[in-house]
Structures are given as structure tokens and as C-alpha cells.
Write a protein that holds these residues in place. Structure first.
Motif, PDB file in Angstrom:
ATOM      1  N   VAL A  85       0.842  -1.188   0.000  1.00 27.46           N
ATOM      2  CA  VAL A  85       0.000   0.000   0.000  1.00 27.46           C
ATOM      3  C   VAL A  85       0.883   1.246   0.000  1.00 27.46           C
ATOM      4  O   VAL A  85       2.072   1.188   0.311  1.00 27.46           O
ATOM      5  CB  VAL A  85      -0.955   0.033   1.219  1.00 27.46           C
ATOM      6  CG1 VAL A  85      -1.866  -1.184   1.215  1.00 27.46           C
ATOM      7  CG2 VAL A  85      -0.169   0.108   2.530  1.00 27.46           C
ATOM      8  N   ASN A  86       0.279   2.386  -0.335  1.00 27.32           N
ATOM      9  CA  ASN A  86       1.012   3.655  -0.264  1.00 27.32           C
ATOM     10  C   ASN A  86       0.806   4.292   1.109  1.00 27.32           C
ATOM     11  O   ASN A  86       0.199   3.690   2.008  1.00 27.32           O
ATOM     12  CB  ASN A  86       0.612   4.582  -1.410  1.00 27.32           C
ATOM     13  CG  ASN A  86      -0.862   4.981  -1.355  1.00 27.32           C
ATOM     14  OD1 ASN A  86      -1.547   4.773  -0.349  1.00 27.32           O
ATOM     15  ND2 ASN A  86      -1.356   5.554  -2.437  1.00 27.32           N
ATOM     16  N   ALA A  87       1.294   5.518   1.262  1.00 29.58           N
ATOM     17  CA  ALA A  87       1.266   6.172   2.573  1.00 29.58           C
ATOM     18  C   ALA A  87      -0.148   6.404   3.099  1.00 29.58           C
ATOM     19  O   ALA A  87      -0.359   6.484   4.312  1.00 29.58           O
ATOM     20  CB  ALA A  87       2.020   7.494   2.512  1.00 29.58           C
ATOM     21  N   THR A  88      -1.126   6.477   2.192  1.00 31.18           N
ATOM     22  CA  THR A  88      -2.512   6.697   2.630  1.00 31.18           C
ATOM     23  C   THR A  88      -3.298   5.404   2.785  1.00 31.18           C
ATOM     24  O   THR A  88      -4.480   5.425   3.075  1.00 31.18           O
ATOM     25  CB  THR A  88      -3.240   7.618   1.629  1.00 31.18           C
ATOM     26  OG1 THR A  88      -3.299   6.977   0.350  1.00 31.18           O
ATOM     27  CG2 THR A  88      -2.506   8.945   1.480  1.00 31.18           C
ATOM     28  N   GLY A  89      -2.607   4.257   2.571  1.00 33.46           N
ATOM     29  CA  GLY A  89      -3.257   2.969   2.736  1.00 33.46           C
ATOM     30  C   GLY A  89      -3.929   2.433   1.494  1.00 33.46           C
ATOM     31  O   GLY A  89      -4.597   1.392   1.538  1.00 33.46           O
ATOM     32  N   GLU A  90      -3.746   3.120   0.365  1.00 30.11           N
ATOM     33  CA  GLU A  90      -4.343   2.671  -0.896  1.00 30.11           C
ATOM     34  C   GLU A  90      -3.561   1.474  -1.444  1.00 30.11           C
ATOM     35  O   GLU A  90      -2.326   1.504  -1.484  1.00 30.11           O
ATOM     36  CB  GLU A  90      -4.317   3.816  -1.904  1.00 30.11           C
ATOM     37  CG  GLU A  90      -4.881   3.463  -3.269  1.00 30.11           C
ATOM     38  CD  GLU A  90      -4.665   4.579  -4.285  1.00 30.11           C
ATOM     39  OE1 GLU A  90      -5.061   4.397  -5.447  1.00 30.11           O
ATOM     40  OE2 GLU A  90      -4.084   5.623  -3.913  1.00 30.11           O
ATOM     41  N   SER A  91      -4.262   0.448  -1.877  1.00 28.99           N
ATOM     42  CA  SER A  91      -3.607  -0.739  -2.440  1.00 28.99           C
ATOM     43  C   SER A  91      -2.907  -0.382  -3.748  1.00 28.99           C
ATOM     44  O   SER A  91      -3.527   0.193  -4.649  1.00 28.99           O
ATOM     45  CB  SER A  91      -4.634  -1.841  -2.693  1.00 28.99           C
ATOM     46  OG  SER A  91      -4.030  -2.945  -3.347  1.00 28.99           O
ATOM     47  N   ILE A  92      -1.619  -0.715  -3.846  1.00 27.37           N
ATOM     48  CA  ILE A  92      -0.876  -0.378  -5.071  1.00 27.37           C
ATOM     49  C   ILE A  92      -0.079  -1.575  -5.604  1.00 27.37           C
ATOM     50  O   ILE A  92       0.692  -1.418  -6.557  1.00 27.37           O
ATOM     51  CB  ILE A  92       0.046   0.847  -4.858  1.00 27.37           C
ATOM     52  CG1 ILE A  92       0.960   0.694  -3.627  1.00 27.37           C
ATOM     53  CG2 ILE A  92      -0.785   2.116  -4.717  1.00 27.37           C
ATOM     54  CD1 ILE A  92       2.273   0.084  -3.892  1.00 27.37           C
ATOM     55  N   GLY A  93      -0.292  -2.775  -5.025  1.00 25.02           N
ATOM     56  CA  GLY A  93       0.409  -3.945  -5.545  1.00 25.02           C
ATOM     57  C   GLY A  93       0.481  -5.058  -4.537  1.00 25.02           C
ATOM     58  O   GLY A  93      -0.197  -5.038  -3.503  1.00 25.02           O
TER      59      GLY A  93
END
Length: 374
Positions: free
Chosen positions: A309-317
């Protein structure tokens, strides 16, 4: 590393594995050694420092006549027509959508081609070859064992059996006599180290392997260390890091597309899925995700399947291969991330048991490659 419960076959070295005290597991339809009494970590380190001997007889071996070269080139984005005698290339079977059906090795001898294909894809690959080349062109070498001798001492050990081995460079192939057996050898492997893969008639496999193991530098190595060695070397495992839903460009395998098959090359395209793959290679069609190396900022390994996830918690892989790198004394992993997060040193987070662990995108391989190029 995927372990299945399929009905098990045995390699020609099965009895020897049991004599050597191997812990046997089902893998890709075979009864295979996971580790020996030395243990996975020490087997890994022994291969990096001396030489390890792997049984890879579960892999498929296929012989094609020279007449199959034009047909084979239509199945892979690799230069087959100009592949010199005595040389081997890494290749990919691709589908109409540009996805990877399997990765394989293709070697040209004076009288034909030797293909080594993945165990889990063996039946589908053979069917694929027969469909496109004709059944009479495809000779499955079911009576051949395959072993890999890997590590900095590999060449010295094998030189006791084969003369003028120092004239072989990385990806060279030869037919040789080894302990009285007619064998195929290539200077290649799956560890990032210098080494050799040796195709041996099944009836002679135990004799040859026992002779090699008599050298004190050589230890038998199982699937566990094979997996950690290839991960440190940044090498893909089919079914984990590449599959039919990933293209070579997404997988960062651009180097596996020969110059002659690229746009502007003298035989551009002409392989299955070329339109999609070349459009991505030429950046006409941007790829949405990329395979990257990953290093954690702590000691906790991140395993296959771990969400990223990225810094905001969004799934990115997600992680496709992960574990501890014994040579580094630290965790290593690879996986796919959205392209905007694929730059080196980008900080991401791995979600492990409800916690977010910081990880950084990094270059691969994680350890220096030591292939012998002369």
C-alpha cells in the motif's frame, strides 16, 4: 514456491536423495528434495561459497529438429534463426494477449534444438509446441535426468571430468562425455552464480551424480535453497512472478526480446502477442504495473501474497516472491506495483499481520551476478 498434492512421479535420483537424508516433498507432480541434513540456510551459503548440486529432473526436456527453427521463432520474441550453434538463449512462450505462458531455455546444437521447460508447465508447453510445429517435430526427452552444478567451485570440479571447460562462456552449450555417459551441458543456471546444467541419460544419472558428489566442495542442495538463491539473484519463478496475465514488459523482461524482433528490427514482430508486447516496449501503450525489487527497513521478511500500500493505505500492488536472503542477512522480495510507484527508492508499506512495514523499491539482483563471461 508452489507445492501441490498431485500424483507423484520420481526422478532417476530419487533413491540417492533418500540415501543422502533428504526431506522429500511433493512439487510440480514429483517427489523432490526440499532440503538435506545441512539445512536450507547452510545449503544456500554453501552454494554461494563453494558448489551445490541440484536435481532438476522434474523440468521438461524437448528436442526439436533444425527444420523447426522458423516455427519456433513464431512462438517466442527471441532471435532463433540467428542463434549460433553452441549457444543458448532465455525465451518466453507468449499468448495472443501478450501474456507469458512459460519461460524456457533454447539451445542450438549442430543437429537440432534442446528446450528446457518448467515442470508445472510441461504438458501445456508440449501441447503448444505440437499444435504449432506438428507432433512429428516434438521429441520429449523423457529418459533424460537434469542436474545443476552451481557455485564458484563448479567449474573446477567439472574440469576433473571434462577438458577445456574454460573455453565455455555463460550460455554456451556442448555435447560431452561424462563418466562414460553422453550428456548435454550448458554454462547456465538459476542461482546467479557461475555453474552448469547437465542433461544425463536417466540410466547413468546416479553414477554421474555420485562421482560429482565425491568432490568435497560439492554438497547436495534442495528446493528450499534453490528458491532463496534465485530470489536473491532477482530471477522469476513461473506461477509466482510471471504468468499468462503478465506481459514481458510488465515483468521487466525487456532484455528477453531480441533486437531483431523489436520494432525496426530485421524480423520485427511475427511472434504470438507481438502487437501488445511491442506497443508496451515502444511506450505506445503505457503499462499499468511493473515488477520491482523490494527491501524492508527491518528484519521481518515479507512473504508471497503480502499486500503493498502507499502512505494513505491505498492498495498499489502485492509481493509475488519474498523471504530471507541468507547471503545478505536480510529480507528480500519482489512484486508488482502500480507504475507510478516503481521508481528506485520509492517508499511503500507491506501489510503484515495488521501492521504496515516500510519497504523500499530497489534494484535487482540483490546479490552480484557471477556468470562466467571470460
Amino acid at each position: 514456491m508452489t507445492i501441490t498434492n498431485a500424483p507423484l512421479q520420481q526422478t532417476p535420483l530419487n533413491t540417492l536423495h533418500e540415501e543422502l537424508g533428504a526431506k522429500m516433498v511433493p512439487f510440480a507432480g514429483y517427489h523432490m528434495p526440499l532440503q538435506y541434513p545441512m539445512g536450507i540456510k547452510q545449503e544456500h551459503l554453501h552454494t554461494r561459497s563453494q558448489a551445490g548440486l541440484f536435481d532438476v529432473s522434474h523440468m521438461g526436456q524437448v528436442w526439436l529438429p533444425l527444420e523447426a527453427e522458423a516455427g519456433l521463432e513464431k512462438l517466442v520474441p527471441v532471435d532463433i534463426l540467428d542463434l549460433p550453434v553452441g549457444k543458448q538463449r532465455y525465451a518466453l512462450f507468449t499468448n495472443e494477449e501478450g501474456g507469458i505462458l512459460d519461460d524456457l531455455m533454447v539451445a542450438r546444437f549442430s543437429d537440432g534444438f534442446m528446450l528446457v521447460i518448467n515442470a508445472a508447465c510441461k504438458e501445456q508447453d508440449i501441447a503448444h509446441l505440437r499444435q504449432h510445429l506438428g507432433a512429428d517435430m516434438v521429441n520429449v526427452l523423457s529418459d533424460q535426468a537434469l542436474v545443476a552444478l552451481q557455485g564458484p567451485a563448479a567449474a573446477n570440479v567439472l574440469s576433473h571430468f571434462i577438458n577445456e571447460l574454460d573455453t565455455m562462456l555463460f550460455m554456451d552449450v556442448r555435447k560431452v562425455t561424462l563418466c562414460g555417459a553422453e550428456c548435454f551441458i550448458s554454462r547456465s543456471g538459476y542461482t546467479g552464480e557461475d555453474g552448469f546444467e547437465i542433461s544425463i541419460p536417466a540410466a547413468d544419472a546416479q553414477t554421474v551424480v555420485k562421482a560429482i558428489l565425491e568432490h568435497p566442495e560439492v554438497a547436495p542442495i534442495g528446493l528450499g535453497a534453490r528458491d532463496s538463491l534465485r530470489l536473491e539473484a532477482g530471477l522469476c519463478l513461473y506461477g509466482n512472478d510471471i504468468d499468462k496475465s503478465t506481459t514481458p514488459i510488465e515483468a521487466a523482461l525487456n532484455w528477453a526480446i531480441s533486437k531483431s524482433r523489436r520494432t525496426g528490427g530485421n524480423r520485427a514482430g511475427g511472434f504470438i502477442g507481438a502487437k501488445t508486447i511491442l506497443a508496451q516496449l515502444d511506450k505506445i501503450t503505457p503499462v499499468q504495473r511493473k515488477r520491482v525489487g523490494l527491501r524492508t527497513q527491518g528484519k521481518a521478511p515479507i512473504r508471497t501474497g503480502t499486500p503493498l500500500v502507499n502512505a494513505t493505505g491505498e492498495s498499489i500492488g502485492s509481493v509475488t516472491s519474498g523471504g530471507f536472503g541468507p547471503s545478505l542477512g536480510a529480507p528480500v522480495a519482489m512484486g508488482y506495483v502500480n507504475s507510478e510507484y516503481a521508481s528506485i527508492d520509492t517508499e511503500l508499506f507491506a501489510e503484515v499481520r495488521g501492521k504496515r512495514l516500510p519497504v523500499n523499491v530497489c534494484k535487482m539482483p540483490f546479490v552480484p551476478q557471477r556468470y562466467y563471461r571470460g
